[in-house]
Motif scaffolding. Structure first.
Motif, PDB file in Angstrom:
ATOM      1  N   CYS A  84      13.219   1.188  74.085  1.00  0.00           N
ATOM      2  CA  CYS A  84      13.661   0.859  72.820  1.00  0.00           C
ATOM      3  C   CYS A  84      14.548   2.197  72.695  1.00  0.00           C
ATOM      4  CB  CYS A  84      12.766   0.865  71.716  1.00  0.00           C
ATOM      5  SG  CYS A  84      11.832  -0.766  71.663  1.00  0.00           S
ATOM      6  N   ASP A  85      15.828   1.986  72.079  1.00  0.00           N
ATOM      7  CA  ASP A  85      16.801   3.219  71.685  1.00  0.00           C
ATOM      8  C   ASP A  85      16.395   4.202  70.469  1.00  0.00           C
ATOM      9  OD1 ASP A  85      18.395   2.444  74.447  1.00  0.00           O
ATOM     10  OD2 ASP A  85      18.243   0.728  73.142  1.00  0.00           O
ATOM     11  N   MET A  86      15.750   3.428  69.824  1.00  0.00           N
ATOM     12  CA  MET A  86      15.317   4.219  68.481  1.00  0.00           C
ATOM     13  C   MET A  86      13.845   3.592  68.168  1.00  0.00           C
ATOM     14  SD  MET A  86      18.643   4.530  66.170  1.00  0.00           S
ATOM     15  CE  MET A  86      18.126   6.367  65.783  1.00  0.00           C
ATOM     16  N   VAL A  87      12.981   4.656  67.806  1.00  0.00           N
ATOM     17  CA  VAL A  87      11.492   4.109  67.571  1.00  0.00           C
ATOM     18  C   VAL A  87      11.174   4.898  66.123  1.00  0.00           C
ATOM     19  CG1 VAL A  87       9.087   4.289  68.291  1.00  0.00           C
ATOM     20  CG2 VAL A  87      10.921   3.805  70.065  1.00  0.00           C
ATOM     21  N   VAL A  88      10.504   4.112  65.265  1.00  0.00           N
ATOM     22  CA  VAL A  88      10.044   4.610  64.281  1.00  0.00           C
ATOM     23  C   VAL A  88       8.568   4.455  63.926  1.00  0.00           C
ATOM     24  CG1 VAL A  88      10.059   4.346  61.537  1.00  0.00           C
ATOM     25  CG2 VAL A  88      12.160   4.042  62.775  1.00  0.00           C
ATOM     26  N   VAL A  89       7.814   5.405  63.898  1.00  0.00           N
ATOM     27  CA  VAL A  89       6.129   5.115  63.858  1.00  0.00           C
ATOM     28  C   VAL A  89       5.721   5.695  62.627  1.00  0.00           C
ATOM     29  CG1 VAL A  89       6.215   5.655  66.340  1.00  0.00           C
ATOM     30  CG2 VAL A  89       5.805   7.565  64.818  1.00  0.00           C
TER      31      VAL A  89
END
Length: 258
Positions: free
Chosen positions: A118-123
């Motif tokens: 994934c190119d952008m990850v929000v956790v």
């Protein structure tokens, strides 16, 4: 098809939701088949600008379904690269459009290694990410043997693989695995906002940028090599001991295998 994967296309964002919350979104081969189809659609459908992965309930994914593991292992290691999971991995390697992930709760095994594509990850700040392949006497997958050290460095990546201990969302962001670490109730909104911003950018420019940053052929070749190692471990005595220990809720005893 399976009801455990939901897809929705809106404003250029194809949302793919793991929808098996009663099993912490553990992924079966039937689910992998639908995930592969959705990822291929994201690449070929001009109306899709961004792919967004998320999980229903309190976890992103508990990883592979252990029952599926045992079933595949009983067929012999040669079956691994023919399994739907590898169709999904190939589609990930070839995906040339932006992918975003929204992660709450547990992200185990493929739940973590998927994020590397994934190119952008929000956790979520309290999310717990782990790759317990060695704990299950297996081997890394999804080209993670290359991608995780690239992100974390060798020593941190080896610790994640070898010890299988989880890292929380704040640590994941600090180590470069995530773009944002936010309160759990904000994860979906922040991920959707980032996906929307990407969907508004010049699509061909984004695709060429991503293609320059990734070597799809190298990733797929490595996935096949990992699959050989993973498949041979699947049918090994130590993996059978690990699976049995997991089902019996005890620590595995590797003292008699080697």
């Amino acid at each position: 098809m399976t009801e455990h994967i939901r897809t929705d296309l809106a404003d250029g964002v194809l949302s793919v939701t793991l929808a098996r919350p009663d099993k912490k979104n553990a992924i079966t081969q039937a689910m992998y088949a639908v995930l592969a189809e959705a990822t291929r659609r994201a690449r070929s459908d001009a109306s899709v600008r961004v792919l967004l992965f998320k999980g229903e309930g309190d976890s992103f994914s508990a990883g592979n379904d252990i029952a599926d593991f045992i079933a595949i292992g009983s067929q012999g290691g040669g079956q691994m690269t023919d399994a739907p999971v590898f169709h999904f991995l190939k589609s990930l390697a070839e995906l040339d459009k932006p992918a975003v992930a929204a992660v709450r709760g547990r992200a185990v095994g493929i739940g973590l290694t998927l994020l590397l594509h994934c190119d952008m990850v929000v956790v979520a700040e309290d999310a717990l990410l782990s790759a317990p392949f060695v704990n299950l006497a297996l081997a890394p997958e999804a080209a993670s043997s290359l991608l995780l050290p690239q992100v974390l460095g060798h020593q941190r990546a080896f610790e994640v693989f070898a010890l299988g201990e989880p890292i929380d969302g704040r640590t994941a962001q600090a180590w470069g695995l995530a773009n944002r670490a936010v309160p759990a109730d904000q994860v979906d909104a922040v991920a959707a906002d980032l996906a929307g911003k990407l969907a508004a950018r010049a699509p061909n420019s984004l695709r060429k940028t991503k293609a320059l940053m990734r070597d799809a052929e190298r990733l797929w070749a490595l996935m096949l090599r990992e699959g050989e190692a993973f498949g041979s471990q699947m049918s090994s005595p130590e993996a059978m001991e690990a699976f049995m220990a997991f089902s019996q809720k005890r620590a595995p005893d590797f003292s008699k295998v080697g």
